[in-house]
Every structure is written in structure tokens, then in C-alpha cells.
Design a protein around this motif. Structure first.
Motif, PDB file in Angstrom:
ATOM      1  N   PRO A   1       0.830  -1.068   0.059  1.00  0.00           N
ATOM      2  CA  PRO A   1       0.099   0.113   0.027  1.00  0.00           C
ATOM      3  C   PRO A   1       0.838   1.296   0.018  1.00  0.00           C
ATOM      4  O   PRO A   1       0.255   2.297   0.130  1.00  0.00           O
ATOM      5  CB  PRO A   1      -0.713  -0.082   1.481  1.00  0.00           C
TER       6      PRO A   1
ATOM      7  N   ASP B   1      -5.432   2.265   0.333  1.00  0.00           N
ATOM      8  CA  ASP B   1      -4.116   2.006   0.827  1.00  0.00           C
ATOM      9  C   ASP B   1      -3.740   2.671   2.191  1.00  0.00           C
ATOM     10  O   ASP B   1      -2.856   2.178   2.668  1.00  0.00           O
ATOM     11  CB  ASP B   1      -3.092   2.310  -0.340  1.00  0.00           C
TER      12      ASP B   1
ATOM     13  N   TYR C   1      -5.603   2.962   4.787  1.00  0.00           N
ATOM     14  CA  TYR C   1      -5.967   2.035   5.614  1.00  0.00           C
ATOM     15  C   TYR C   1      -5.136   0.713   5.457  1.00  0.00           C
ATOM     16  O   TYR C   1      -4.878  -0.010   6.554  1.00  0.00           O
ATOM     17  CB  TYR C   1      -7.537   1.288   5.389  1.00  0.00           C
ATOM     18  N   GLY C   2      -4.640   0.503   4.114  1.00  0.00           N
ATOM     19  CA  GLY C   2      -3.771  -0.626   3.859  1.00  0.00           C
ATOM     20  C   GLY C   2      -2.374  -0.577   4.716  1.00  0.00           C
ATOM     21  O   GLY C   2      -1.960  -1.585   5.175  1.00  0.00           O
TER      22      GLY C   2
ATOM     23  N   ALA D   1      -2.030   0.890   7.611  1.00  0.00           N
ATOM     24  CA  ALA D   1      -2.333   0.469   9.194  1.00  0.00           C
ATOM     25  C   ALA D   1      -2.425  -1.172   9.089  1.00  0.00           C
ATOM     26  O   ALA D   1      -2.016  -1.511  10.045  1.00  0.00           O
ATOM     27  CB  ALA D   1      -3.853   0.948   9.505  1.00  0.00           C
ATOM     28  N   ALA D   2      -3.045  -1.796   8.294  1.00  0.00           N
ATOM     29  CA  ALA D   2      -3.202  -3.270   8.168  1.00  0.00           C
ATOM     30  C   ALA D   2      -1.814  -3.728   8.044  1.00  0.00           C
ATOM     31  O   ALA D   2      -1.627  -4.769   8.585  1.00  0.00           O
ATOM     32  CB  ALA D   2      -4.048  -3.732   7.014  1.00  0.00           C
ATOM     33  N   ALA D   3      -0.875  -3.271   7.170  1.00  0.00           N
ATOM     34  CA  ALA D   3       0.379  -3.813   6.896  1.00  0.00           C
ATOM     35  C   ALA D   3       1.344  -3.992   8.207  1.00  0.00           C
ATOM     36  O   ALA D   3       2.140  -4.717   8.537  1.00  0.00           O
ATOM     37  CB  ALA D   3       0.991  -3.448   5.577  1.00  0.00           C
ATOM     38  N   LEU D   4       1.162  -2.466   8.747  1.00  0.00           N
ATOM     39  CA  LEU D   4       2.371  -2.222   9.756  1.00  0.00           C
ATOM     40  C   LEU D   4       1.544  -2.806  11.084  1.00  0.00           C
ATOM     41  O   LEU D   4       2.470  -2.746  11.991  1.00  0.00           O
ATOM     42  CB  LEU D   4       2.438  -0.853   9.938  1.00  0.00           C
ATOM     43  N   HIS D   5       0.458  -3.149  11.192  1.00  0.00           N
ATOM     44  CA  HIS D   5      -0.423  -3.551  12.430  1.00  0.00           C
ATOM     45  C   HIS D   5      -0.067  -2.538  13.523  1.00  0.00           C
ATOM     46  O   HIS D   5       0.312  -2.698  14.649  1.00  0.00           O
ATOM     47  CB  HIS D   5       0.275  -4.883  13.186  1.00  0.00           C
TER      48      HIS D   5
ATOM     49  N   VAL E   1      -6.884   4.597  12.693  1.00  0.00           N
ATOM     50  CA  VAL E   1      -7.209   3.300  13.092  1.00  0.00           C
ATOM     51  C   VAL E   1      -6.410   3.219  14.423  1.00  0.00           C
ATOM     52  O   VAL E   1      -5.166   3.685  14.645  1.00  0.00           O
ATOM     53  CB  VAL E   1      -6.287   2.578  12.158  1.00  0.00           C
TER      54      VAL E   1
ATOM     55  N   GLY F   1      -6.291  -1.703  15.742  1.00  0.00           N
ATOM     56  CA  GLY F   1      -6.881  -2.659  14.740  1.00  0.00           C
ATOM     57  C   GLY F   1      -8.230  -2.287  14.346  1.00  0.00           C
ATOM     58  O   GLY F   1      -9.087  -3.211  13.581  1.00  0.00           O
ATOM     59  N   THR F   2      -8.782  -1.153  14.847  1.00  0.00           N
ATOM     60  CA  THR F   2     -10.298  -0.741  14.187  1.00  0.00           C
ATOM     61  C   THR F   2     -10.172   0.595  13.766  1.00  0.00           C
ATOM     62  O   THR F   2      -9.599   1.476  14.471  1.00  0.00           O
ATOM     63  CB  THR F   2     -11.048  -0.963  15.620  1.00  0.00           C
TER      64      THR F   2
ATOM     65  N   TRP G   1     -11.923  -0.893   5.130  1.00  0.00           N
ATOM     66  CA  TRP G   1     -11.043  -1.268   6.183  1.00  0.00           C
ATOM     67  C   TRP G   1     -11.115  -3.040   5.967  1.00  0.00           C
ATOM     68  O   TRP G   1      -9.823  -3.333   6.007  1.00  0.00           O
ATOM     69  CB  TRP G   1     -11.490  -0.830   7.506  1.00  0.00           C
TER      70      TRP G   1
ATOM     71  N   ALA H   1      -8.725  -3.652   3.028  1.00  0.00           N
ATOM     72  CA  ALA H   1      -7.400  -3.451   3.434  1.00  0.00           C
ATOM     73  C   ALA H   1      -6.699  -4.396   4.382  1.00  0.00           C
ATOM     74  O   ALA H   1      -5.464  -4.997   4.088  1.00  0.00           O
ATOM     75  CB  ALA H   1      -7.250  -2.047   4.209  1.00  0.00           C
ATOM     76  N   VAL H   2      -7.178  -5.102   5.178  1.00  0.00           N
ATOM     77  CA  VAL H   2      -6.880  -5.999   6.102  1.00  0.00           C
ATOM     78  C   VAL H   2      -6.626  -7.395   5.370  1.00  0.00           C
ATOM     79  O   VAL H   2      -5.878  -7.882   5.434  1.00  0.00           O
ATOM     80  CB  VAL H   2      -7.856  -6.392   7.231  1.00  0.00           C
TER      81      VAL H   2
ATOM     82  N   TYR I   1      -3.751  -6.594   2.784  1.00  0.00           N
ATOM     83  CA  TYR I   1      -2.291  -6.173   3.364  1.00  0.00           C
ATOM     84  C   TYR I   1      -1.946  -6.816   4.626  1.00  0.00           C
ATOM     85  O   TYR I   1      -0.631  -6.429   4.737  1.00  0.00           O
ATOM     86  CB  TYR I   1      -2.236  -4.336   3.316  1.00  0.00           C
ATOM     87  N   ALA I   2      -2.903  -7.527   5.441  1.00  0.00           N
ATOM     88  CA  ALA I   2      -2.240  -7.714   6.610  1.00  0.00           C
ATOM     89  C   ALA I   2      -1.031  -8.590   6.957  1.00  0.00           C
ATOM     90  O   ALA I   2      -0.211  -8.326   7.684  1.00  0.00           O
ATOM     91  CB  ALA I   2      -3.325  -8.275   7.383  1.00  0.00           C
ATOM     92  N   ASN I   3      -0.623  -9.384   5.733  1.00  0.00           N
ATOM     93  CA  ASN I   3       0.749  -9.994   5.890  1.00  0.00           C
ATOM     94  C   ASN I   3       1.543  -9.460   4.799  1.00  0.00           C
ATOM     95  O   ASN I   3       2.639 -10.161   4.243  1.00  0.00           O
ATOM     96  CB  ASN I   3       0.317 -11.461   5.393  1.00  0.00           C
ATOM     97  N   ARG I   4       1.444  -8.172   4.331  1.00  0.00           N
ATOM     98  CA  ARG I   4       2.271  -7.887   3.247  1.00  0.00           C
ATOM     99  C   ARG I   4       3.869  -7.839   3.630  1.00  0.00           C
ATOM    100  O   ARG I   4       4.650  -7.790   2.696  1.00  0.00           O
ATOM    101  CB  ARG I   4       1.774  -6.344   2.974  1.00  0.00           C
ATOM    102  N   LEU I   5       4.101  -7.428   4.878  1.00  0.00           N
ATOM    103  CA  LEU I   5       5.494  -7.498   5.447  1.00  0.00           C
ATOM    104  C   LEU I   5       6.117  -8.985   5.670  1.00  0.00           C
ATOM    105  O   LEU I   5       7.340  -9.013   6.229  1.00  0.00           O
ATOM    106  CB  LEU I   5       5.572  -6.564   6.436  1.00  0.00           C
TER     107      LEU I   5
END
Lengths: 146, 72
Positions: free
Chosen positions: A65, A89, A91-92, A94-98, A118, A121-122, B31, B34-35, B38-42
Motif C-alpha cells: 500500500p 491503501d 487503511y492498508g 495500518a493493516a500492513a504495519l499492524h 485506526v 486494529g479498528t 477497512w 485493506a486487512v 495487506y495484513a501479511n504484506r510485510l
């Protein structure tokens, strides 16, 4: 580990750490491989739609993203700054970096500043709606414009 | 894809740019996309969903119709 996976991880970890996309030369130095091998790996990752490259130099334009160039979607997370390619992206990231993120952007119509956030996680509930200009089957015809 | 303050602003933008109004996506749907994307993109395992997977993802999130159909 597969070479292309090593290159992909080097790219994404560099961006996550610095907010900036690494150059071919930087990835080559990091992995101790010739630049030509890295350029070819970038092109294979492009074919898998994991990267978008600059047409002349084959340097990274997008590692979704993340954007390698400034965009209207500025994202901050844990004191670092990133650019996202679009609102999805944003939001992506946030999802990628957690991680918790704050997104500074604006309404695509009137330019009024808008923010997204975010937390844990929400997404924080915010007025707003997304509009995709291009049907899904054509996203990669010109991935910069979707 | 862009973010808008409201559906009214989407309509106005489409008219201004002479573009068709496409299906709208709520921020909650966005959202979830996106999860999933991308959640496992890294991680080592990350990859872009294939066309069939994309179709299933869109359907699960209620994003249905020809706009969301993916070329196979």
C-alpha cells in the motif's frame, strides 16, 4: 529463501523503517547482489503485481500500500511518515504495519481536509465514503489511476 | 480511488469530471478490504490475491455486480 522474496522483504522492510522506497542500488547493497539482478527481480515482482515501477528507470513507484512519491494520502504511524496510493491503501498501511495510524487527506470533490484514524486494529468511525473510478478488471491497466 | 465527504460530493465530482458514478464503498468495507489485502504484506508469504480469490473477497464484503468482476 527464494531470491524474489528476499528482494520483496528488503523493499517492504526498508519502507516500513524509513517511509521511503529503496532504490535498486540500495537493495543491491543490502543483499550483496548486482544491480542488474535486483532490477530483474523488481520486474518479476511487477509482473506479479506486487510493485509498480517507473517506466524509464524501473525504480519503485508503488509498493502497495505504500507510494514512493508524495500523494494526497499522508499517513503517520509510530512517529514515521508514509504516503499511500489511495484511500484503500491508507487503511492498508495500518493493516500492513499492524499499528495505529492517522491519515491526513481531503475530500476528492471539494478539497475540504479529512482525517481517518485506526486504533487497536479498528478504524475510528468517521463520515466519508470511497469511490472507485475504475472497474476491478481494469485496475492494472493503469494502476496509478484507479 | 478517492475519499469523499458524502455521496452528494461523489455525485458532484462525477458530474464535474464527466465520469460515471460507480458503486460506493463504505469505510467499514474499505477497512475490511485493506486487512484482507495487506495484513501479511510485510511477511514472506504475502502475495496479491488471484482473480478467483478477489471475486470471493468482494462477494463476502457485499461488493457485487459487474463492476467487481475480475478478469481471469
Amino acid at each position: 529463501m527464494d531470491f524474489d522474496i528476499s528482494v520483496k522483504l528488503a523493499i517492504y522492510h526498508a519502507i516500513a523503517d524509513t517511509g521511503k522506497a529503496p532504490t535498486i542500488a540500495q537493495v543491491a547493497a543490502k543483499l550483496g547482489r548486482p544491480t542488474v539482478a535486483i532490477r530483474e527481480a523488481f520486474q518479476r515482482l511487477f509482473a506479479k503485481r506486487l510493485l509498480a515501477l517507473e517506466p524509464e528507470t524501473f525504480e519503485i513507484r508503488m509498493a502497495p500500500p505504500f507510494s514512493a512519491v508524495p500523494t494526497p494520502f499522508a499517513v503517520s504511524a509510530a512517529g514515521k511518515s508514509y504516503f499511500a496510493n489511495c484511500v484503500w491503501d491508507a487503511y492498508g498501511i495500518a493493516a500492513a504495519l499492524h499499528q495505529d495510524v492517522d491519515v491526513s487527506t481531503s475530500c476528492g470533490c471539494c478539497g475540504e481536509p479529512m482525517t481517518l484514524a485506526v486504533r487497536a486494529g479498528t478504524p475510528v468511525p468517521t463520515p466519508g465514503i470511497a469511490h472507485f473510478a475504475v472497474p476491478a478488471s481494469h485496475w492494472w491497466d493503469d494502476i496509478v489511476y484507479t | 480511488m478517492l475519499l469523499f465527504r458524502s455521496e452528494e460530493h461523489v455525485e458532484r465530482w462525477c458530474k464535474t469530471h464527466n465520469l460515471p458514478r460507480r458503486p460506493l464503498v463504505s469505510l467499514e468495507q474499505l477497512w475490511q478490504l485493506a486487512v484482507i489485502w495487506y495484513a501479511n504484506r510485510l511477511t514472506e508469504e504475502s502475495r496479491r490475491p488471484g482473480p478467483d480469490e478477489m471475486g470471493e473477497i468482494f462477494d463476502k464484503l457485499g461488493l457485487r455486480g459487474t463492476f467487481w468482476q475480475v478478469r481471469r
